[in-house]
Design a protein around this motif. Structure first.
Motif, PDB file in Angstrom:
ATOM      1  N   ALA A   4      -1.533  11.041   6.316  1.00  0.00           N
ATOM      2  CA  ALA A   4      -1.876  10.957   4.901  1.00  0.00           C
ATOM      3  C   ALA A   4      -0.670  10.483   4.097  1.00  0.00           C
ATOM      4  O   ALA A   4       0.420  11.036   4.212  1.00  0.00           O
ATOM      5  CB  ALA A   4      -2.341  12.316   4.381  1.00  0.00           C
ATOM      6  N   PHE A   5      -0.897   9.453   3.291  1.00  0.00           N
ATOM      7  CA  PHE A   5       0.124   8.928   2.390  1.00  0.00           C
ATOM      8  C   PHE A   5      -0.322   9.141   0.954  1.00  0.00           C
ATOM      9  O   PHE A   5      -1.478   8.835   0.600  1.00  0.00           O
ATOM     10  CB  PHE A   5       0.332   7.427   2.584  1.00  0.00           C
ATOM     11  CG  PHE A   5       0.880   7.022   3.922  1.00  0.00           C
ATOM     12  CD1 PHE A   5       2.250   6.927   4.129  1.00  0.00           C
ATOM     13  CD2 PHE A   5       0.030   6.716   4.968  1.00  0.00           C
ATOM     14  CE1 PHE A   5       2.756   6.543   5.362  1.00  0.00           C
ATOM     15  CE2 PHE A   5       0.517   6.328   6.203  1.00  0.00           C
ATOM     16  CZ  PHE A   5       1.886   6.241   6.411  1.00  0.00           C
ATOM     17  N   ALA A   6       0.557   9.656   0.113  1.00  0.00           N
ATOM     18  CA  ALA A   6       0.326   9.648  -1.325  1.00  0.00           C
ATOM     19  C   ALA A   6       0.990   8.399  -1.885  1.00  0.00           C
ATOM     20  O   ALA A   6       2.154   8.125  -1.576  1.00  0.00           O
ATOM     21  CB  ALA A   6       0.915  10.890  -1.979  1.00  0.00           C
ATOM     22  N   ASP A 110     -11.992  12.159  10.347  1.00  0.00           N
ATOM     23  CA  ASP A 110     -12.738  10.963  10.738  1.00  0.00           C
ATOM     24  C   ASP A 110     -12.059   9.685  10.253  1.00  0.00           C
ATOM     25  O   ASP A 110     -12.729   8.742   9.827  1.00  0.00           O
ATOM     26  CB  ASP A 110     -14.171  11.050  10.195  1.00  0.00           C
ATOM     27  CG  ASP A 110     -15.086   9.995  10.806  1.00  0.00           C
ATOM     28  OD1 ASP A 110     -14.881   9.642  11.979  1.00  0.00           O
ATOM     29  OD2 ASP A 110     -15.993   9.526  10.098  1.00  0.00           O
ATOM     30  N   THR A 111     -10.730   9.645  10.293  1.00  0.00           N
ATOM     31  CA  THR A 111     -10.021   8.443   9.868  1.00  0.00           C
ATOM     32  C   THR A 111      -8.654   8.412  10.531  1.00  0.00           C
ATOM     33  O   THR A 111      -8.191   9.413  11.095  1.00  0.00           O
ATOM     34  CB  THR A 111      -9.889   8.409   8.332  1.00  0.00           C
ATOM     35  OG1 THR A 111      -9.505   7.100   7.905  1.00  0.00           O
ATOM     36  CG2 THR A 111      -8.845   9.404   7.841  1.00  0.00           C
ATOM     37  N   ASP A 112      -7.982   7.257  10.475  1.00  0.00           N
ATOM     38  CA  ASP A 112      -6.624   7.130  10.996  1.00  0.00           C
ATOM     39  C   ASP A 112      -5.585   7.277   9.893  1.00  0.00           C
ATOM     40  O   ASP A 112      -4.515   7.849  10.100  1.00  0.00           O
ATOM     41  CB  ASP A 112      -6.421   5.760  11.657  1.00  0.00           C
ATOM     42  CG  ASP A 112      -7.287   5.549  12.874  1.00  0.00           C
ATOM     43  OD1 ASP A 112      -7.662   6.549  13.521  1.00  0.00           O
ATOM     44  OD2 ASP A 112      -7.590   4.384  13.186  1.00  0.00           O
ATOM     45  N   VAL A 113      -5.904   6.726   8.733  1.00  0.00           N
ATOM     46  CA  VAL A 113      -4.972   6.710   7.606  1.00  0.00           C
ATOM     47  C   VAL A 113      -5.704   7.160   6.349  1.00  0.00           C
ATOM     48  O   VAL A 113      -6.779   6.646   6.027  1.00  0.00           O
ATOM     49  CB  VAL A 113      -4.386   5.295   7.376  1.00  0.00           C
ATOM     50  CG1 VAL A 113      -3.451   5.298   6.163  1.00  0.00           C
ATOM     51  CG2 VAL A 113      -3.644   4.802   8.608  1.00  0.00           C
ATOM     52  N   LEU A 114      -5.112   8.114   5.650  1.00  0.00           N
ATOM     53  CA  LEU A 114      -5.598   8.542   4.340  1.00  0.00           C
ATOM     54  C   LEU A 114      -4.606   8.060   3.284  1.00  0.00           C
ATOM     55  O   LEU A 114      -3.411   8.343   3.373  1.00  0.00           O
ATOM     56  CB  LEU A 114      -5.687  10.064   4.274  1.00  0.00           C
ATOM     57  CG  LEU A 114      -6.994  10.741   4.662  1.00  0.00           C
ATOM     58  CD1 LEU A 114      -6.768  12.248   4.772  1.00  0.00           C
ATOM     59  CD2 LEU A 114      -8.083  10.452   3.649  1.00  0.00           C
ATOM     60  N   LEU A 115      -5.108   7.348   2.296  1.00  0.00           N
ATOM     61  CA  LEU A 115      -4.272   6.933   1.176  1.00  0.00           C
ATOM     62  C   LEU A 115      -4.771   7.633  -0.078  1.00  0.00           C
ATOM     63  O   LEU A 115      -5.932   7.466  -0.474  1.00  0.00           O
ATOM     64  CB  LEU A 115      -4.335   5.416   0.979  1.00  0.00           C
ATOM     65  CG  LEU A 115      -3.713   4.540   2.065  1.00  0.00           C
ATOM     66  CD1 LEU A 115      -3.956   3.065   1.763  1.00  0.00           C
ATOM     67  CD2 LEU A 115      -2.213   4.800   2.185  1.00  0.00           C
ATOM     68  N   LEU A 116      -3.913   8.456  -0.686  1.00  0.00           N
ATOM     69  CA  LEU A 116      -4.266   9.207  -1.879  1.00  0.00           C
ATOM     70  C   LEU A 116      -3.647   8.525  -3.101  1.00  0.00           C
ATOM     71  O   LEU A 116      -2.429   8.547  -3.290  1.00  0.00           O
ATOM     72  CB  LEU A 116      -3.761  10.654  -1.774  1.00  0.00           C
ATOM     73  CG  LEU A 116      -4.182  11.424  -0.521  1.00  0.00           C
ATOM     74  CD1 LEU A 116      -3.534  12.811  -0.504  1.00  0.00           C
ATOM     75  CD2 LEU A 116      -5.697  11.546  -0.446  1.00  0.00           C
ATOM     76  N   ASP A 117      -4.483   7.879  -3.899  1.00  0.00           N
ATOM     77  CA  ASP A 117      -4.024   7.248  -5.137  1.00  0.00           C
ATOM     78  C   ASP A 117      -3.751   8.369  -6.128  1.00  0.00           C
ATOM     79  O   ASP A 117      -4.669   8.982  -6.670  1.00  0.00           O
ATOM     80  CB  ASP A 117      -5.100   6.296  -5.646  1.00  0.00           C
ATOM     81  CG  ASP A 117      -4.648   5.505  -6.863  1.00  0.00           C
ATOM     82  OD1 ASP A 117      -3.444   5.509  -7.173  1.00  0.00           O
ATOM     83  OD2 ASP A 117      -5.515   4.885  -7.514  1.00  0.00           O
ATOM     84  N   SER A 118      -2.477   8.645  -6.367  1.00  0.00           N
ATOM     85  CA  SER A 118      -2.063   9.862  -7.067  1.00  0.00           C
ATOM     86  C   SER A 118      -1.828   9.620  -8.553  1.00  0.00           C
ATOM     87  O   SER A 118      -1.505   8.505  -8.972  1.00  0.00           O
ATOM     88  CB  SER A 118      -0.768  10.404  -6.437  1.00  0.00           C
ATOM     89  OG  SER A 118      -0.922  10.545  -5.041  1.00  0.00           O
ATOM     90  N   PRO A 119      -1.971  10.657  -9.365  1.00  0.00           N
ATOM     91  CA  PRO A 119      -1.652  10.533 -10.790  1.00  0.00           C
ATOM     92  C   PRO A 119      -0.195  10.141 -10.999  1.00  0.00           C
ATOM     93  O   PRO A 119       0.675  10.440 -10.172  1.00  0.00           O
ATOM     94  CB  PRO A 119      -1.935  11.935 -11.337  1.00  0.00           C
ATOM     95  CG  PRO A 119      -2.912  12.521 -10.373  1.00  0.00           C
ATOM     96  CD  PRO A 119      -2.513  11.985  -9.033  1.00  0.00           C
ATOM     97  N   ALA A 120       0.055   9.475 -12.114  1.00  0.00           N
ATOM     98  CA  ALA A 120       1.405   8.979 -12.368  1.00  0.00           C
ATOM     99  C   ALA A 120       2.372  10.083 -12.783  1.00  0.00           C
ATOM    100  O   ALA A 120       3.550  10.043 -12.441  1.00  0.00           O
ATOM    101  CB  ALA A 120       1.355   7.902 -13.452  1.00  0.00           C
ATOM    102  N   ALA A 121       1.892  11.074 -13.508  1.00  0.00           N
ATOM    103  CA  ALA A 121       2.769  12.136 -14.003  1.00  0.00           C
ATOM    104  C   ALA A 121       2.663  13.358 -13.111  1.00  0.00           C
ATOM    105  O   ALA A 121       1.755  13.486 -12.307  1.00  0.00           O
ATOM    106  CB  ALA A 121       2.406  12.491 -15.434  1.00  0.00           C
TER     107      ALA A 121
END
Length: 255
Positions: A4-6, A110-121
């Motif tokens: 998982a990547f933020a 059920d995935t290889d990579v999770l991308l979490l589009d994170s809040p800016a603040a």
């Protein structure tokens, strides 16, 4: 495997959502990728992914007592699994940030990579939780000293919860940023993944409601994002162990 990547930044307007979808599409050439709009207060990924008419979103999954299944808020778009978030104030107010742990845990199975589009603040629990949940953080900044300072604050907070830095991504680069890039290499825990130039192609993709790599796959910014994705070097992780870690993650107090 799953990691998982933020994708985070120290302020708004850096092109974080554009970067999240571009990295996702580039990584999807070799991995199963799930993108989650974890910015529950100022979501806009749905507009970038052509999902502005999505009937079910992350907001619905974060309401206590809901019977909505995660699969109902997951859409196949551009070779990705996309979980958009709604934009209504009522949805934001009804959402319980801590429930994001269970949603991410289920997606991780059920995935290889999770991308979490994170809040800016980093001013609320809903803002900091994606950074806390992630294995590593990609810090998106514009190539200026103040922007680097903001990005370093994100890194400092992430590290306090054991989240490593995958690298820094310079975006909207308008001129030579070599000096700033050298400072970033020294101060951030990961490398400079790429420098993405300011481009009309990016703005045109946003107006079209398409990710950059779908709208202008041969553009220079698209090539830079592919280079950044290649440098991420996705790590193997046991799905069960990762899901358990998400479920048991401590919901942080605000910084």
């Amino acid at each position: 495997m799953v990691e998982a990547f933020a994708v985070a930044s120290g302020k708004g307007g850096t092109g974080k959502t554009t970067s999240t979808l571009a990295l996702g599409m580039a990584l999807a050439e070799e991995h199963d990728v799930t993108v989650v709009d974890a910015d529950t207060g100022m979501a806009n990924l749905l507009f970038h992914a052509g999902l502005d008419d999505a009937a079910v979103t992350l907001h619905d999954l974060l309401v206590e007592g809901t019977a909505t299944a995660v699969s109902e808020a997951t859409y196949d778009r551009f070779g990705l699994s996309v979980v958009p978030c709604g934009t209504s104030l009522a949805g934001f107010e009804a959402a319980e940030p801590g429930r994001l742990r269970e949603v991410v845990a289920e997606l991780a199975s059920d995935t290889d990579v999770l991308l979490l589009d994170s809040p800016a603040a980093l001013g609320s629990k809903s803002a900091v939780l994606p950074v806390v949940l992630a294995d590593r953080v990609v810090v998106v900044v514009e190539p200026t000293i103040p922007a680097l300072s903001d990005g370093l604050k994100v890194q400092e907070y992430a590290r306090s919860y054991g989240t490593e830095t995958a690298g820094v991504l310079f975006n909207k680069v308008r001129n030579d940023a070599v000096d700033v890039a050298e400072q970033a290499e020294r101060r951030f825990g990961g490398p400079v993944l790429a420098s993405v130039p300011d481009s009309d192609a990016v703005r045109a993709a946003r107006r079209a409601g398409e990710p950059l790599l779908a709208h202008a796959p041969e553009s220079e910014p698209a090539a830079r994002y592919r280079r950044a994705a290649a440098r991420l070097d996705v790590r193997d992780g046991d799905e069960g162990a990762v899901a358990d870690r998400f479920r048991s993650a401590v919901v942080p107090d605000t910084p």
